[in-house]
Design a protein around this motif. Structure first.
Motif, short mmCIF file in Angstrom:
data_model
loop_
_atom_site.label_atom_id
_atom_site.label_comp_id
_atom_site.label_asym_id
_atom_site.label_seq_id
_atom_site.Cartn_x
_atom_site.Cartn_y
_atom_site.Cartn_z
N VAL A 44 0.87 -1.17 0.00
CA VAL A 44 0.00 0.00 0.00
C VAL A 44 0.91 1.22 0.00
CG1 VAL A 44 -1.79 1.25 1.25
CG2 VAL A 44 -1.75 -1.26 1.32
N PHE A 45 0.83 2.04 -1.06
CA PHE A 45 1.68 3.22 -1.21
C PHE A 45 3.17 2.88 -1.09
CE2 PHE A 45 -2.28 5.21 0.48
CZ PHE A 45 -2.65 5.84 -0.70
N GLY A 46 3.56 1.72 -1.56
CA GLY A 46 4.96 1.31 -1.54
C GLY A 46 5.41 0.66 -0.25
N PHE A 47 4.56 0.61 0.74
CA PHE A 47 4.88 -0.04 2.02
C PHE A 47 4.22 -1.40 2.07
CE2 PHE A 47 4.83 4.53 3.07
CZ PHE A 47 6.11 4.66 3.60
N PRO A 48 4.84 -2.38 2.72
CA PRO A 48 4.14 -3.65 2.94
C PRO A 48 2.83 -3.36 3.70
CG PRO A 48 6.44 -3.85 3.55
CD PRO A 48 6.20 -2.40 3.28
N ALA A 49 1.78 -4.07 3.35
CA ALA A 49 0.46 -3.81 3.95
C ALA A 49 0.50 -3.89 5.46
CB ALA A 49 -0.57 -4.78 3.38
N TRP A 50 1.25 -4.84 6.01
CA TRP A 50 1.30 -4.97 7.47
C TRP A 50 1.88 -3.72 8.10
CZ3 TRP A 50 5.79 -4.45 10.12
CH2 TRP A 50 6.98 -4.64 9.43
N PHE A 51 2.91 -3.14 7.48
CA PHE A 51 3.53 -1.93 8.02
C PHE A 51 2.60 -0.73 7.85
CE2 PHE A 51 6.02 1.94 7.65
CZ PHE A 51 6.76 1.89 8.80
N SER B 123 -0.40 -1.17 10.36
CA SER B 123 -0.04 -1.17 11.78
C SER B 123 0.61 0.13 12.21
CB SER B 123 0.88 -2.35 12.11
OG SER B 123 2.12 -2.20 11.49
N CYS B 124 1.46 0.71 11.37
CA CYS B 124 2.22 1.90 11.79
C CYS B 124 1.67 3.21 11.26
CB CYS B 124 3.68 1.74 11.37
SG CYS B 124 4.50 0.37 12.18
N ILE B 125 1.27 3.26 10.01
CA ILE B 125 0.84 4.53 9.42
C ILE B 125 -0.66 4.75 9.63
CG2 ILE B 125 0.69 5.84 7.27
CD1 ILE B 125 3.26 4.32 6.39
N ALA B 126 -1.48 3.83 9.14
CA ALA B 126 -2.93 3.99 9.30
C ALA B 126 -3.33 3.86 10.77
CB ALA B 126 -3.68 2.96 8.45
N GLY B 127 -2.67 2.97 11.49
CA GLY B 127 -2.97 2.80 12.92
C GLY B 127 -2.68 4.06 13.71
N THR B 128 -1.59 4.74 13.38
CA THR B 128 -1.25 5.98 14.05
C THR B 128 -2.29 7.06 13.74
OG1 THR B 128 1.10 5.47 14.01
CG2 THR B 128 0.50 7.78 14.30
N GLY B 129 -2.68 7.17 12.49
CA GLY B 129 -3.73 8.13 12.13
C GLY B 129 -5.03 7.85 12.84
N PHE B 130 -5.41 6.58 12.91
CA PHE B 130 -6.63 6.20 13.61
C PHE B 130 -6.55 6.55 15.09
CE2 PHE B 130 -8.81 3.01 16.21
CZ PHE B 130 -10.13 3.27 15.85
N MET B 131 -5.40 6.27 15.70
CA MET B 131 -5.26 6.56 17.13
C MET B 131 -5.27 8.06 17.40
SD MET B 131 -5.47 3.85 18.84
CE MET B 131 -5.14 4.62 20.42
N ILE B 132 -4.70 8.86 16.53
CA ILE B 132 -4.75 10.31 16.71
C ILE B 132 -6.20 10.78 16.69
CG2 ILE B 132 -4.22 12.52 15.58
CD1 ILE B 132 -1.50 11.24 14.79
N LEU B 133 -6.98 10.29 15.75
CA LEU B 133 -8.40 10.66 15.69
C LEU B 133 -9.17 10.16 16.90
CD1 LEU B 133 -9.19 10.08 11.91
CD2 LEU B 133 -9.01 12.27 13.11
N LEU B 134 -8.89 8.93 17.33
CA LEU B 134 -9.58 8.36 18.48
C LEU B 134 -9.25 9.14 19.75
CD1 LEU B 134 -11.41 6.14 19.60
CD2 LEU B 134 -9.37 4.73 19.89
N ILE B 135 -7.99 9.49 19.94
CA ILE B 135 -7.59 10.24 21.13
C ILE B 135 -8.22 11.63 21.11
CG2 ILE B 135 -5.62 11.33 22.28
CD1 ILE B 135 -4.02 8.79 21.41
#
Length: 87
Positions: free
Chosen positions: A45-52, A55-67
């Protein structure tokens, strides 16, 4: 008489711990769920392995919104000064 600020602080600390557990579960689930296979079969996804990415990019964005949402809905402003009791 127990100060009401301690009750608020304990509730907000518990919310913080729950947010950390959610963040870890998202990170661990995607990192080891999607990343545990053979690297030659990874999707990207966008040149990154989907797991990364999840877990790291989309997960961080989600957590920022959740917080942000939790801060707006559940946290409240409390004064640091001791309140004067009028007699």
């Amino acid at each position: 008489m127990k100060d009401q600020r301690f009750k608020i602080a304990h509730r907000e600390a518990l919310i913080g711990v729950v947010l950390v557990i959610i963040n870890f579960a998202i990170w661990f689930g995607f990192a080891y769920g999607l990343g545990s296979g053979d690297p030659t079969t990874y999707t990207y996804v966008f040149g990154f392995p989907a797991w990364f990415f999840y877990s790291c990019i989309a997960g961080t964005g989600f957590m920022i919104l959740l917080i942000w949402l939790v801060m707006k809905l559940f946290f409240k402003e409390v004064p640091f000064e001791d309140e004067e009791v009028e007699q």
